[in-house]
Scaffold this active site. Structure first.
Site: not given
Length: 434
Positions: A325-327
């Site tokens: 997720e994201c990073g």
């Protein structure tokens, strides 16, 4: 079961500092405290956990179904503990469609509201402001105020006189104090794990609150939660493996405690590992989760973490489900360009290159629908907040179709290649009816 919502007219009023001080001060008196955070926040919950010694759940009135809010509140406040929830933004600020405000959360959980007011640039006007917030909705109760950034004894007297005329109890008065300011970064506060003087800061905040706030009154006004706060059989987001390796360090700190709780509740085993310490996921893990965080600040270390890299590739080779997720999504990609333009090789498990050299803010609630059921089944709620841009994407399946809080179609997002997938969306809950 009892609970309070610490809210404010707007962001920047000092409610995080007040909340930390209040939590620690009550804990030092022997009061059983459990922390909560309204909205899709990852930074504040770590501070709350440091102040209380308890994990902090998020309570998101837009992204979570009411039955999940009630069930998690019941769990958190079990055993006679007081649930203290810090609001996000202003009391009546929500998503783009106007829903999901801290006031909505207070109404759902029957939380008494204490309003933290930044008084640095006002005197008698405080009465009009507070009365407006108290009267704006008849399904919540603003039971008192804590006056923050008060300049002098005379200033305090003027504020108290004005609030006395509208019969609003003053539960505390805190003076302006530069020592009680937390450093910030583009996504909010610097993480708890990066704040070298955090314990001293919390103790200082607790001392100010204990000296200048009426802790006995605050404890007494905690509202009894509604009886329906313990629904049974609430459906939750299922784990995507039986033995899940979860990355956790200051580069991968943005995992929701309620999701990890849900996975354990469903029988999954969770084992943490630190990519920044060059640790690999457990070799028998059938799933690996890379949550969000700040990998761009540690790109060099992650790029050279050979054990982490080989362990992740071994997990992919044996067919473990890997989700970022994201990073975490950026780290699954081929490369990450830092703010100074330097490029660092990432894991190369997804055909993706991202960059912080040209920052662009992406922010908002999302409703996501899986393109297929390889990882997830059915629509979910999520939140997106990052400044990265996508430089390049290669051949891979799309993961989600996405719409925003107002229902606008945002197209597809995320990538999947075999059993490796990721996106910029932070998943929160099963979506209710559209």
């Amino acid at each position: 079961m009892s609970g309070l919502l610490i809210a404010a007219p707007s962001s920047g009023s000092g409610k995080t500092t007040v909340t930390l001080g209040l939590m620690r001060a009550l804990r030092k008196r022997g009061v059983a405290i459990v922390p909560g955070k309204a909205g899709p926040d990852y930074i504040d919950p770590a501070f709350h956990a440091a102040a209380t010694g308890e994990p902090c759940f998020n309570f998101d009135p837009w992204a979570m179904r009411p039955e999940l809010l009630l069930a998690n509140a019941s769990h958190a406040a079990s055993g006679g503990r007081i649930l203290i929830v810090e609001a996000m933004m202003g009391l009546h600020d929500g998503a783009a469609d106007g829903s999901g405000t801290p006031a909505d959360l207070a109404a759902t959980l029957n939380l008494a509201v204490i309003l933290v007011v930044d008084c640095a640039r006002m005197s008698q006007s405080v009465a009009a402001l507070v009365r407006g917030y108290a009267d704006h909705r008849d399904d919540i109760r603003v039971v008192g105020v804590i006056l923050n950034k008060v300049g002098s004894d005379r200033h305090e007297m003027m504020l108290r006189d004005a609030l006395g005329k509208v019969r609003m109890p003053v539960l505390g008065v805190l003076r302006q104090d530069k020592a009680l300011q937390l450093p910030e970064r583009h996504l909010g506060l610097v993480q708890a794990g990066e704040h070298g003087a955090l314990e001293g800061f919390i103790e200082a905040a607790a001392e100010r609150v204990q000296t200048n706030c009426d802790l006995d009154a605050i404890r007494l006004i905690a509202t009894i939660l509604p009886q329906e706060a313990a629904p049974t059989g609430v459906e939750r987001l299922p784990p995507f493996g039986q033995r899940i390796a979860v990355a956790r360090d200051i580069a991968f700190a943005f995992s929701y405690e309620h999701l990890l709780f849900d996975w354990r509740r469903a029988g999954a085993e969770i084992a943490f590992f630190s990519p920044l310490s060059d640790e690999a996921p457990l070799p028998d893990a059938d799933a690996v989760y890379l949550p969000g965080g700040y990998p761009e600040l540690h790109a060099g270390r992650l790029s050279s973490a050979s054990c982490f890299r080989s362990g992740m590739h071994a997990a992919a080779d044996r067919g473990a489900r890997i989700f970022g997720e994201c990073g975490g999504y950026m780290v699954l990609g081929e490369g990450l360009v830092a703010a100074d333009g330097a490029r660092y090789d990432m894991l190369g498990l997804l055909p993706l290159t991202t960059s912080f050299a040209e920052r662009r803010r992406h922010l908002g609630y999302r409703r996501v629908v899986p393109v297929d059921n390889t990882f997830f089944d059915g629509p979910m709620t999520a939140h997106e907040f990052h400044y990265a841009t996508i430089v390049a994407e290669g051949a891979a399946d799309r993961l989600f179709s996405v719409s925003d809080a107002a229902g606008e179609d945002l197209g597809h997002a995320g990538l999947r290649r075999g059993h490796v997938a990721g996106s910029f969306m932070h998943l929160i809950d099963i979506a209710g009816p559209a």
